[in-house]
Every structure is written in structure tokens, then in C-alpha cells.
Design a protein around this motif. Structure first.
Motif, PDB file in Angstrom:
ATOM      1  N   UNK A 180       0.852  -1.189   0.000  1.00  0.00           N
ATOM      2  CA  UNK A 180       0.000   0.000   0.000  1.00  0.00           C
ATOM      3  C   UNK A 180       0.888   1.239   0.000  1.00  0.00           C
ATOM      4  N   UNK A 181       0.979   1.911  -1.142  1.00  0.00           N
ATOM      5  CA  UNK A 181       1.888   3.050  -1.255  1.00  0.00           C
ATOM      6  C   UNK A 181       1.362   4.301  -0.572  1.00  0.00           C
ATOM      7  N   UNK A 182       0.088   4.330  -0.214  1.00  0.00           N
ATOM      8  CA  UNK A 182      -0.456   5.496   0.485  1.00  0.00           C
ATOM      9  C   UNK A 182      -0.044   5.490   1.956  1.00  0.00           C
ATOM     10  N   UNK A 183       0.075   4.301   2.545  1.00  0.00           N
ATOM     11  CA  UNK A 183       0.380   4.171   3.972  1.00  0.00           C
ATOM     12  C   UNK A 183       1.830   3.786   4.230  1.00  0.00           C
ATOM     13  N   UNK A 184       2.615   3.648   3.197  1.00  0.00           N
ATOM     14  CA  UNK A 184       3.978   3.138   3.321  1.00  0.00           C
ATOM     15  C   UNK A 184       4.891   4.119   4.057  1.00  0.00           C
ATOM     16  N   UNK A 185       5.667   3.609   5.027  1.00  0.00           N
ATOM     17  CA  UNK A 185       6.642   4.419   5.741  1.00  0.00           C
ATOM     18  C   UNK A 185       7.916   4.595   4.927  1.00  0.00           C
ATOM     19  N   UNK A 186       8.820   5.429   5.421  1.00  0.00           N
ATOM     20  CA  UNK A 186      10.023   5.765   4.660  1.00  0.00           C
ATOM     21  C   UNK A 186      10.923   4.553   4.448  1.00  0.00           C
ATOM     22  N   UNK A 187      11.143   3.745   5.505  1.00  0.00           N
ATOM     23  CA  UNK A 187      12.016   2.571   5.369  1.00  0.00           C
ATOM     24  C   UNK A 187      11.426   1.566   4.380  1.00  0.00           C
ATOM     25  N   UNK A 188      10.110   1.348   4.471  1.00  0.00           N
ATOM     26  CA  UNK A 188       9.455   0.434   3.535  1.00  0.00           C
ATOM     27  C   UNK A 188       9.496   0.986   2.108  1.00  0.00           C
ATOM     28  N   UNK A 189       9.427   2.303   1.979  1.00  0.00           N
ATOM     29  CA  UNK A 189       9.463   2.910   0.647  1.00  0.00           C
ATOM     30  C   UNK A 189      10.841   2.704   0.007  1.00  0.00           C
ATOM     31  N   UNK A 190      11.903   2.826   0.775  1.00  0.00           N
ATOM     32  CA  UNK A 190      13.253   2.582   0.252  1.00  0.00           C
ATOM     33  C   UNK A 190      13.376   1.127  -0.200  1.00  0.00           C
ATOM     34  N   UNK A 191      12.862   0.209   0.630  1.00  0.00           N
ATOM     35  CA  UNK A 191      12.909  -1.213   0.283  1.00  0.00           C
ATOM     36  C   UNK A 191      12.069  -1.495  -0.970  1.00  0.00           C
ATOM     37  N   UNK A 192      10.929  -0.838  -1.073  1.00  0.00           N
ATOM     38  CA  UNK A 192      10.056  -1.004  -2.241  1.00  0.00           C
ATOM     39  C   UNK A 192      10.774  -0.564  -3.514  1.00  0.00           C
ATOM     40  N   UNK A 193      11.407   0.595  -3.492  1.00  0.00           N
ATOM     41  CA  UNK A 193      12.105   1.110  -4.674  1.00  0.00           C
ATOM     42  C   UNK A 193      13.298   0.233  -5.039  1.00  0.00           C
ATOM     43  N   UNK A 194      13.878  -0.416  -4.033  1.00  0.00           N
ATOM     44  CA  UNK A 194      15.051  -1.244  -4.281  1.00  0.00           C
ATOM     45  C   UNK A 194      14.679  -2.628  -4.810  1.00  0.00           C
ATOM     46  N   UNK A 195      13.541  -3.179  -4.355  1.00  0.00           N
ATOM     47  CA  UNK A 195      13.245  -4.587  -4.630  1.00  0.00           C
ATOM     48  C   UNK A 195      12.036  -4.817  -5.525  1.00  0.00           C
ATOM     49  N   UNK A 196      11.057  -3.908  -5.521  1.00  0.00           N
ATOM     50  CA  UNK A 196       9.789  -4.178  -6.197  1.00  0.00           C
ATOM     51  C   UNK A 196       9.685  -3.528  -7.560  1.00  0.00           C
ATOM     52  N   UNK A 197      10.335  -2.402  -7.745  1.00  0.00           N
ATOM     53  CA  UNK A 197      10.159  -1.639  -8.982  1.00  0.00           C
ATOM     54  C   UNK A 197      11.506  -1.229  -9.564  1.00  0.00           C
ATOM     55  N   UNK A 198      11.602  -1.303 -10.875  1.00  0.00           N
ATOM     56  CA  UNK A 198      12.756  -0.774 -11.598  1.00  0.00           C
ATOM     57  C   UNK A 198      12.306   0.402 -12.444  1.00  0.00           C
ATOM     58  N   UNK A 199      13.128   1.439 -12.540  1.00  0.00           N
ATOM     59  CA  UNK A 199      12.721   2.679 -13.220  1.00  0.00           C
ATOM     60  C   UNK A 199      13.770   3.048 -14.253  1.00  0.00           C
ATOM     61  N   UNK A 200      13.315   3.382 -15.468  1.00  0.00           N
ATOM     62  CA  UNK A 200      14.212   3.850 -16.524  1.00  0.00           C
ATOM     63  C   UNK A 200      13.729   5.210 -16.988  1.00  0.00           C
TER      64      UNK A 200
END
Length: 573
Positions: free
Chosen positions: A73-93
């Protein structure tokens, strides 16, 4: 749609606070994307495409609604979870190849970097990096730094970097916006292979119709909401069939496709009637069959209307919005046919004649000599719209810089209206660029602390034009590029397409003899890009200004009077 979509947007809202203004970028957007799909987001500049991509990438947070990706849930996500999400769940070009890579690392080292940050051991990092580079057809370039790779190759390395940590979702913002068509095809071939072998869900924001035509689904965004979508299916013989749908949100609202609205002149209110198996919608002026009018349905009713071709668009588009102008048309071969004179009473300005005689430019990168331009001889008559085409790294931008006097050739001579540039003093070259040249670069080059109008006004201030002249020219030029109502807006309040149009207005403001444009349509949607091409075509016809465009856009090639093709720094056509 899938019961458990990988991506779910439910009534998604994003509001930006800009100074004292609130800008609603997304207003109740609904979207579901199943795992393993490759899809494109399309729409005009400012529609909300990049905003949605930033939200999906965890680079920004929603203002309201719901947004979940792979159960997070990206609306409720905390900062640490957001860093982990960007590192593991999504790739951006990103769109700009150089933005994706560190210039002092090799391709392999760039791909290894995300794994290094995630604590992957060296042997596994190296193995996966080489596997990914092989997947994007760059195994033989693993030890090359970015400055030895073309723009298309850099973008494929960026794909490998985005996949380094096995993300289930890959996001791409205008992946092909700054590369030639051949490089774009190579990038998309890599995307298809990634999608097939890794089952990676891929979402691409694009203005490129050739890219949109190759994906499984195309979703159009308009005014911050999903508007229409095209779904494609393949039968056992590989034959493609597609259907276009209009999105109906949870409140029962839908957006009729803009071409349909314009074709039937639908305004203010429409008539709606429920039929046994569908709902019919009629413009206010139309009579609904069967409602006592006694009239038959018009012949051809129900036929699908399609947007005009590029040639028709160039003929019909009026960049001046009905203001006094030269009366001109485009002949069948795209050449301007003058049929009148400017109504302002001014004499038609004469553009610059450009001539290159055996021009070469070489320089050293990383100890290696690069031959950017080799023995180029060409002539561009005054009042011509000329195009330089070629793959990324072919020498187009280098040649533009040589013509502008921003760089010095290592051999040969560039002539501006018969005068050798090499014989001009530094002060003379500065004055030439200030008064006779207009520039439009691939990146917008706007001053972020100035408004759109103030950015356009800068060249006039440099030549000390009077206040009334400055105001009149700014009003005229912003009107021409469709931004008359955005004069007071800062650049960060404008979409990418709007910023590029401001840059074009700025290039025109001093009534230059020569305009040099490096990929002016590269970051614009197809309709906006076509309007810019038409505008430049009209300006050439009316004023006699010379325009030289470096572009891989086929529509620019079609509109040009003359096309020069470069390959490996040499003129080949």
C-alpha cells in the motif's frame, strides 16, 4: 481484469502545491494491471502520465484514493518500507539515457551497483550483470563506459540496471524519446524478451505511436483520469486483433474520445438513451432516430472516424489561431507554396545560407580518438527547412554545434551567409548567436526561477529591446505555440511538452535568420509534435528563416525540404 492485479489504482488523486496554487494532476484515476502484462500509457502533455509513473515508482506519494503494487500500500507506506520497495519491487528507466548511468563506471559496473547496495556477493553480482547485458544484446559492451555507447545502447544498459534486483514491475518514461527509430526497435525487442523470459510487468509512458502499437494494452489518460484503452489479443496463427474501450469509473463517469466529441460537435450537454443492449449518445443538435422526427439515420452513421494523416494535419493546422498571416499552402510534395504577403506590411526576412566544406571534428575520450564528423560537405539554401537524420552517435548534434559556432572544426570550414566562421572573432560569434540564431535543444534549457513569459523575453533583454516590443513579442510567440494563458507560470508548473514549446517560442523571439533545433519533438506527444512541425514549416514559408533540425522523427523527415543522412560521422545521403 485479473482478480489479484499486480497494480491497482482506485480513485487515485494527486494534488501538487505550487506556491499558492493547487494543481490537480490526477483526479480519481482507476486502473488495474495484471502481472506479466506489457502496456503503454499515452496522452497529451500534462495529462498526468509521468505523475502516475512517479507514484507507481514510489518517488511521490498519493494525495487520496488507493494505490497498491504487489500487495504494498503506497499510500500508507513508511520511509524505510518505501526505500525497500524502490530497491526490490520496482525498476525505473528515465527518458534521458545519461540520467540512468554513472559516467565513470563501465556498463557491467553500472548494472552491479544496485546489487552492491542490496548486499549481493561479488560473484553473483558479476554473473547476473553479464546475464542481463546479454539479454539486452550488449554482452560485448560490458566493459565500455557510457561515453563509448550510443544513446540507444545506454538506454538498454539502463534496462539491465533496472532489472538488477529482480523487480516484478518495470517502469519506463519515454524510453525511446531521444533515440533514432532503429535504436527504438532494439530497445523494444529487449523489453519483449524481458517480459517473456522474466514475466516482468512493464509499464511505458510514450508519445511514440510505433511503441504504443507493439504492446498488449494501451491506456489513454486525459485530464488526470483514464479515458480509453486498446486491448490486443493474438490467435494461434499470431494474428493480432484489437478493441478500443472507454473507461467507466466507479461513479459511472466516462470520457468520450476527443476525436469523437470534435467530429460530432458535442458541447455542454448531450442526449443519452438506453437501448436493449447498449447506450446511445447524441449531440444536442442531432435528432435521435425513433423520437418522432420521422428522419432516417444519416448515411454512414456508426462508421469509425479516424484522425487525419500527417499530411492532412500539416495542411489544416493553423499555428496562428486565425491571426493575420501570410496566406500559404502546402503542395503535394510538402513544399511551401506562397500565395500572398504578410499582412503586417514588413518585408519578408531572408534566412541564412549555410555551407560546410570538408568539415571534420575529432576529439579524445578516455584516451581514444572519436571522429564525430568526417569530411562533411553540404549546402543549405536560405529559407529552407533542412533535417539532419541518423542514428544516435552519428554526428547530428556535433554538426549543429559546428554550424552555430559553439564548437570549432578540426578540419574544413563552415560558412554563414558566405562568411567563414573561423575568421570571425569571439565577440562577433557571440553577437551572431545573440541576434541571428535561435536554439532549441533536446533538454529545455529554461531558467526555473523565471516565468514562461520571462524565459521567452531573455534574448530580447540581451539585445536591449524596449519594454513594449518585449511584451508584444512574448504575447505573440506564446500565442503561436499555444501557451498564451501560461505566460505567468513558472517552468515547474508546466508539463514537459509545455516547457519545450516555451523553448521554441524563446528561439523565435529575436526573429533569427537561422534556427537550430536538436530533437524538438523528442519529448512531445504526437499531436503536439505535429503542431510544432507545422509551426516551423509555416514560419519558414512566411519569413524565409532557415531551420535546421537534427531529428530521428519520421514526421520531421516528411516535412523537411531537404534531408541529410549521417552515419558514423559521414554524410551518406
Amino acid at each position: 481484469m485479473a482478480n489479484n492485479p499486480l497494480v491497482l489504482c482506485d480513485n487515485l488523486v494527486k494534488i501538487y502545491k505550487v506556491a499558492d496554487l493547487e494543481v490537480v494532476a490526477l483526479q480519481g484515476l482507476d486502473l488495474e494491471i495484471p502481472a506479466g502484462e506489457i502496456m503503454a500509457l499515452v496522452g497529451p502533455s500534462g495529462a498526468g502520465k509521468s505523475t502516475l509513473l512517479n507514484l507507481l515508482g514510489g518517488l511521490d506519494t498519493p494525495s487520496a484514493g488507493a494505490l497498491t503494487v504487489a500487495g504494498a500500500d503506497l499510500l500508507k507506506m513508511g520511509e524505510a518500507d518505501r526505500v525497500r520497495y524502490k530497491r526490490e519491487t520496482v525498476g525505473f528507466v528515465w527518458q534521458q539515457p545519461a540520467r540512468n548511468l554513472l559516467p565513470y563506471l563501465s556498463a557491467r559496473e553500472n548494472v552491479e551497483l544496485p546489487m552492491l547496495l542490496s548486499g549481493v556477493n561479488p560473484n553473483e553480482r558479476r554473473k547476473r550483470a553479464l546475464e542481463l547485458l546479454d539479454m539486452v544484446m550488449l554482452a560485448d559492451r560490458a566493459n565500455f563506459r557510457p561515453d563509448r555507447l550510443s544513446g540507444g545502447q545506454q538506454q538498454r544498459v539502463a534496462l539491465a540496471i533496472a532489472l538488477a534486483n529482480h523487480p516484478p514491475l518495470l517502469l519506463g518514461d519515454e524510453l525511446t524519446g531521444q533515440v533514432d527509430s532503429e535504436s527504438a526497435n532494439e530497445i523494444f525487442t529487449s523489453l519483449r524478451l524481458i517480459n517473456k523470459q522474466l514475466n516482468t510487468t512493464i509499464i511505458i509512458v510514450t508519445h511514440d505511436p510505433s511503441v504504443a502499437a507493439k504492446v498488449d494494452r494501451v491506456v489513454a489518460i486525459r485530464d488526470g483520469r483514464t479515458s480509453t484503452e486498446v486491448r490486443r489479443t493474438f490467435d494461434h496463427l499470431g494474428k493480432i486483433s484489437e478493441e478500443e474501450w472507454v473507461i467507466l469509473d466507479g461513479a459511472g463517469r466516462l470520457q468520450l474520445p476527443k476525436p469523437y466529441v470534435e467530429k460530432l460537435d458535442m458541447r455542454e450537454r448531450v442526449k443519452v438513451r438506453i437501448e436493449p443492449d447498449h447506450v446511445s449518445v447524441w449531440p444536442q443538435r442531432a435528432a435521435v432516430p425513433g423520437e418522432g422526427t420521422g428522419r432516417e439515420e444519416k448515411k454512414g452513421e456508426g462508421q469509425v472516424w479516424k484522425p487525419p494523416t500527417m499530411k492532412t494535419f500539416l495542411q489544416d493546422f493553423d499555428p496562428y489561431g486565425g491571426e493575420a498571416r501570410t496566406v500559404g499552402t502546402l503542395t503535394g510534395n510538402g513544399d511551401p507554396a506562397h500565395t500572398g504577403t504578410p499582412t503586417t506590411g514588413k518585408e519578408q526576412a531572408r534566412g541564412a545560407e549555410i555551407r560546410c566544406e570538408h568539415v571534420s571534428r575529432s576529439f579524445f575520450l578516455g584516451g581514444e580518438e572519436v571522429h564525430a564528423c568526417q569530411d562533411i560537405s553540404l549546402e543549405i539554401p536560405a529559407g529552407t527547412l533542412a533535417c539532419l537524420k541518423g542514428r544516435s552517435g552519428s554526428g547530428k548534434t556535433t554538426l549543429l554545434n559546428l554550424i552555430a559556432g559553439l564548437d570549432e572544426p578540426t578540419g574544413g570550414t563552415v560558412f554563414f551567409n558566405g562568411q567563414a566562421m573561423e575568421k570571425m572573432s569571439a565577440a562577433a560569434k557571440i553577437d551572431l548567436r545573440r541576434r541571428a540564431l535561435g536554439f532549441v535543444y533536446q533538454t529545455f534549457g529554461l531558467l526555473p526561477y523565471l516565468s514562461a513569459g520571462e524565459n521567452v523575453e531573455v534574448p530580447l533583454r540581451l539585445v536591449r529591446a524596449g519594454r513594449k516590443v518585449r511584451q508584444a513579442r512574448v504575447e505573440e510567440l506564446l500565442g503561436r505555440v499555444g501557451l498564451g494563458l501560461r505566460k505567468a507560470h513558472r517552468t515547474y508548473e508546466l508539463s514537459g511538452g509545455e516547457q519545450q514549446r516555451v523553448a521554441i517560442a524563446r528561439a523565435l523571439v529575436n526573429e533569427p535568420a537561422l534556427i537550430l533545433a536538436d530533437e524538438p519533438t523528442g519529448q512531445l506527444d504526437s499531436a503536439t509534435g505535429a503542431s510544432i512541425i507545422a509551426l516551423l514549416r509555416q514560419i519558414v514559408a512566411e519569413t524565409g528563416v532557415t531551420v535546421v533540425i537534427a531529428s530521428h522523427d519520421p514526421k520531421v523527415h516528411e516535412a523537411a525540404d531537404v534531408v541529410f543522412e549521417l552515419k558514423d560521422g559521414r554524410l551518406v545521403g
